[in-house]
Every structure is written in C-alpha cells, then in structure tokens.
Design a protein around this motif. Structure first.
Motif, mmCIF file in Angstrom:
data_model
loop_
_atom_site.group_PDB
_atom_site.id
_atom_site.type_symbol
_atom_site.label_atom_id
_atom_site.label_comp_id
_atom_site.label_asym_id
_atom_site.label_seq_id
_atom_site.Cartn_x
_atom_site.Cartn_y
_atom_site.Cartn_z
ATOM 1 N N ASP A 157 3.714 -3.865 12.217
ATOM 2 C CA ASP A 157 3.495 -5.294 11.957
ATOM 3 C C ASP A 157 2.077 -5.740 12.319
ATOM 4 N N LEU A 158 1.173 -4.789 12.548
ATOM 5 C CA LEU A 158 -0.209 -5.151 12.905
ATOM 6 C C LEU A 158 -0.774 -6.133 11.874
ATOM 7 N N ASP A 159 -1.314 -7.249 12.353
ATOM 8 C CA ASP A 159 -1.849 -8.242 11.409
ATOM 9 C C ASP A 159 -3.316 -8.577 11.656
ATOM 10 N N THR A 160 -3.915 -8.007 12.727
ATOM 11 C CA THR A 160 -5.300 -8.377 13.039
ATOM 12 C C THR A 160 -6.070 -7.190 13.601
ATOM 13 N N ILE A 161 -7.301 -7.012 13.124
ATOM 14 C CA ILE A 161 -8.216 -6.077 13.792
ATOM 15 C C ILE A 161 -9.470 -6.845 14.200
ATOM 16 N N PRO B 2 -5.410 -1.407 2.796
ATOM 17 C CA PRO B 2 -4.154 -1.297 2.030
ATOM 18 C C PRO B 2 -2.978 -1.955 2.753
ATOM 19 N N HIS B 3 -2.921 -1.759 4.052
ATOM 20 C CA HIS B 3 -1.847 -2.373 4.865
ATOM 21 C C HIS B 3 -1.938 -3.900 4.813
ATOM 22 N N PHE B 4 -3.154 -4.427 4.960
ATOM 23 C CA PHE B 4 -3.318 -5.889 4.966
ATOM 24 C C PHE B 4 -3.051 -6.481 3.576
ATOM 25 N N LEU B 5 -3.464 -5.772 2.531
ATOM 26 C CA LEU B 5 -3.220 -6.284 1.168
ATOM 27 C C LEU B 5 -1.726 -6.264 0.844
ATOM 28 N N LYS B 6 -1.026 -5.259 1.368
ATOM 29 C CA LYS B 6 0.431 -5.217 1.166
ATOM 30 C C LYS B 6 1.073 -6.417 1.873
ATOM 31 N N ARG B 7 0.624 -6.693 3.083
ATOM 32 C CA ARG B 7 1.138 -7.871 3.794
ATOM 33 C C ARG B 7 0.858 -9.139 2.988
ATOM 34 N N SER B 8 -0.351 -9.211 2.435
ATOM 35 C CA SER B 8 -0.729 -10.388 1.644
ATOM 36 C C SER B 8 0.224 -10.563 0.466
ATOM 37 N N SER B 9 0.572 -9.459 -0.196
ATOM 38 C CA SER B 9 1.466 -9.554 -1.367
ATOM 39 C C SER B 9 2.874 -9.983 -0.937
ATOM 40 N N GLY C 31 3.203 -12.323 1.267
ATOM 41 C CA GLY C 31 2.995 -13.703 1.743
ATOM 42 C C GLY C 31 2.666 -13.799 3.220
ATOM 43 N N LYS C 32 2.245 -12.669 3.833
ATOM 44 C CA LYS C 32 1.956 -12.682 5.277
ATOM 45 C C LYS C 32 0.441 -12.644 5.509
ATOM 46 N N PRO C 33 -0.052 -13.422 6.478
ATOM 47 C CA PRO C 33 -1.500 -13.428 6.735
ATOM 48 C C PRO C 33 -1.968 -12.240 7.582
ATOM 49 N N SER C 34 -3.196 -11.839 7.359
ATOM 50 C CA SER C 34 -3.848 -10.825 8.208
ATOM 51 C C SER C 34 -5.277 -11.279 8.471
ATOM 52 N N PHE C 35 -5.853 -10.733 9.528
ATOM 53 C CA PHE C 35 -7.202 -11.156 9.934
ATOM 54 C C PHE C 35 -8.077 -9.947 10.235
ATOM 55 N N ILE C 36 -9.279 -9.969 9.650
ATOM 56 C CA ILE C 36 -10.297 -8.957 9.947
ATOM 57 C C ILE C 36 -11.410 -9.696 10.681
ATOM 58 N N ILE C 37 -11.693 -9.264 11.919
ATOM 59 C CA ILE C 37 -12.644 -10.017 12.753
ATOM 60 C C ILE C 37 -13.763 -9.076 13.230
ATOM 61 N N PRO C 38 -14.832 -8.971 12.429
ATOM 62 C CA PRO C 38 -15.975 -8.158 12.871
ATOM 63 C C PRO C 38 -16.894 -8.986 13.781
ATOM 64 N N ILE C 39 -17.629 -8.303 14.640
ATOM 65 C CA ILE C 39 -18.619 -8.998 15.475
ATOM 66 C C ILE C 39 -20.015 -8.562 15.032
ATOM 67 N N THR C 40 -20.815 -9.521 14.590
ATOM 68 C CA THR C 40 -22.204 -9.203 14.245
ATOM 69 C C THR C 40 -23.096 -9.706 15.377
ATOM 70 N N SER C 41 -24.067 -10.558 15.078
ATOM 71 C CA SER C 41 -24.989 -11.047 16.109
ATOM 72 C C SER C 41 -25.931 -12.060 15.475
ATOM 73 N N ALA C 42 -26.445 -12.976 16.294
ATOM 74 C CA ALA C 42 -27.526 -13.844 15.795
ATOM 75 C C ALA C 42 -28.724 -12.983 15.378
ATOM 76 N N LEU C 43 -28.826 -11.779 15.975
ATOM 77 C CA LEU C 43 -29.939 -10.884 15.629
ATOM 78 C C LEU C 43 -29.789 -10.309 14.218
ATOM 79 N N ALA C 44 -28.634 -10.522 13.587
ATOM 80 C CA ALA C 44 -28.466 -10.126 12.187
ATOM 81 C C ALA C 44 -29.380 -10.967 11.294
#
Ligand SMILES: NC(=O)c1ccc[n+]([C@@H]2O[C@H](COP(=O)([O-])OP(=O)(O)OC[C@H]3O[C@@H](n4cnc5c(N)ncnc54)[C@H](OP(=O)(O)O)[C@@H]3O)[C@@H](O)[C@H]2O)c1
Length: 262
Positions: free
Chosen positions: A83-87, A130-137, A139-152
């Motif tokens: 049931d993982l929904d967020t990375i 693929p796992h998150f897109l399957k959840r989306s189909s 009707g379940k939400p998923s979240f991808i949370i990358p960390i960048t930087s102001a230095l980007a």
C-alpha cells in the motif's frame, strides 16, 4: 489539494540524518498516523530511528549502485508494503571542486555525486511509477517528493557539480509533473535553503555555514506545512526569494506548452 495528510505509507530515502530524518519523524507523528519506512546506508542509524516511533520500519539501501540492485530494492519494498503511496527522496551528497586546481578533481567523486543526487533518484522514481500509476487508475493518490535545492537555480560556485545535479533533478521534476498531470500521482518538490544538517561536515565548512543556516526544527515545521497543503514547490527562508526570482511561472508555462512529440 492532495498532500502528505493523505499519505498512509511513506518511504523516506536518506532518513538517517538531517532533513530526511526530521521529515520522517514529523510525518510519522501526523494525526493521520502513517507508517514510515526509513532508508539509507547506515544500519545503526536506521535501528536508532526505529526506536523513535511505533510505525517506523527500516529498509537499508545504498542508492549509488547498479540499477539491478535498485530494482531489487523497489520490488522488496513493494512486496513488504503493497500500500506504499509516497516516496520522499532526501539522499544526497555534496563536494567542493576547485577549477583553479583541476588536477585535484577526482572523476570518481564527480560521478558518485551525479549518480547519488540525480541518476539514482530518477531511476528510483521510474521504478516506483508503475505501482503509483496503478494506484492512480484505482482512484488512489500517490506522492513523489524529491528534494532539490535553491542552488538548483542560483549556483554556489565552490560546489559546481552539486548545483548541476540539483538543477538536473529540478528540471526532471518539472517534466515529470507535467507528464503526470491529470493522474493521481502528485510531484511535490522540496526546494530548501541552507539548512542545519550533516551535509557539509566532511568538507569542514559546517562551522562557517552554521552561522547562516535555517535551524532544522524551524525548517521541518515549515516544510511539513507545505507538504500538508500539497504545495507543488515547497520553499522556505532564502529559497522563497530564489524561487520567486528564477522559477516563478516556469512550471505553469511548461505545463501549458506541453504538446505530444508524435
Ligand atoms: N542541508 C542543506 O543546506 C540543504 C540545502 C538544500 C538541499 N539539501 C538537500 O537535502 C537533502 C538532505 O540533505 P541533508 O542536508 O539532510 O544532508 P545529510 O544530513 O548529510 O543527510 C543526507 C542523507 O542522505 C543519505 N545518503 C547519502 N548517500 C546515500 C546513498 N548512496 N544511498 C542512500 N542514502 C544516501 C545519508 O544517509 P547514509 O549516509 O546513512 O546513507 C543521509 O541520510 C539532500 O538531497 C541535500 O542535497 C540540503
């Protein structure tokens, strides 16, 4: 807006220190009581964090590895946590390079920085998609949370490769979000300023930088609020102004301009 308040099972990679550790604990303590899987290379640190909360689980990983190993890691996570929904991808390293002394520049270190901060992150995202897109189909939400930087957006010249890796990840995030528009997979990019952490310890620059950084507790509280609201770009302190100056409107423009190549 869907946000971290809707997450029930969260993987935090790079949770053995700094921003990742603080956010992992803060997310664990949300009223919604999500399970949080903490990840990173140092097993003793993972064991210690696991004592900090009843719904904290551990999964050791070194992301700077062959993609077969990343694939095995992702399969293992999904078999243990279907049931993982967020990375949340907090793993990162930073190195100083002096172009006036090019002979001191170690290509292995350059490559490790690029792989850790960019390639391994996008490969991990792609393997979870693929796992998150399957959840989306379903009707379940998923979240991808990358960390960048102001230095980007505003490079700091003594860490040139680091800034380039963060700029690459930031650009990738904008495209990823544009492509996923209309699905229930949400990209929330964390765009930090200088924050109290262990990132600079090995460079010997922590004493000087600590005079300017945002305290980790303050940063974590502020960032968690943005993640709860579901802000697509989560800024704080110095990075608010950098984002306003260099990034404002870019994401919207990219999303509007997106058209199929074929
Ligand atoms: N602190 C700042 O001023 C600042 C500003 C902007 C952006 N950021 C970004 O914020 C993120 C978190 O950094 P931080 O400041 O909290 O630094 P930190 O205290 O040094 O933490 C970095 C984390 O990354 C993990 N990590 C590094 N290499 C890894 C690998 N190969 N595989 C798996 N995990 C790995 C480390 O764990 P192990 O060593 O146990 O593997 C650690 O948990 C990074 O992406 C950084 O670039 C930081």
């Amino acid at each position: 807006m869907p946000g971290i308040k809707d997450a029930k099972s969260v993987l935090v990679i790079g949770a053995t220190a700094g921003i990742g550790r603080a956010l992992a604990l803060a997310i664990h303590n949300l009223e919604t009581k999500p399970t949080v899987i903490v990840s990173g290379r140092r097993q003793e640190r993972l064991d210690e964090i696991a004592t900090q909360g009843e719904r904290i689980r551990t999964a050791r990983v070194d992301l700077n590895t062959h993609h077969d190993n990343l694939k095995a890691f992702v399969e293992d996570i999904l078999s243990n946590y279907p049931d993982l929904d967020t990375i949340l991808l907090s793993s990162g390293i930073q190195h100083i390079f002096d172009f006036k002394k090019p002979e001191t520049i170690d290509f292995k270190v350059l490559e490790a920085e690029l792989n850790t901060n960019y390639l391994s992150i996008i490969k991990t995202i792609i393997l979870f998609l693929p796992h998150f897109l399957k959840r989306s189909s379903e009707g379940k939400p998923s979240f991808i949370i990358p960390i960048t930087s102001a230095l980007a957006s505003a490079p700091k010249p003594d860490v040139p490769n680091y800034c380039a890796t963060k700029a690459a990840l930031h650009s990738f995030d904008i495209s990823l979000r544009a492509q996923l528009k209309g699905t229930n997979v949400h990209v929330l990019e964390i765009f930090p300023p200088l924050v109290e952490s262990e990132l600079h310890d090995h460079q010997g620059t922590t004493p000087a930088l600590s005079k300017h950084w945002m305290p980790l507790d303050e940063y974590t509280k502020h960032t968690l609020e943005g993640l709860i609201r579901g802000d697509p770009d989560v800024t704080a302190g110095f990075s608010v102004g950098v984002f306003e100056k260099w990034e404002k409107g870019k994401r919207e423009q990219v999303e509007q301009a997106t058209f199929p190549s074929k």
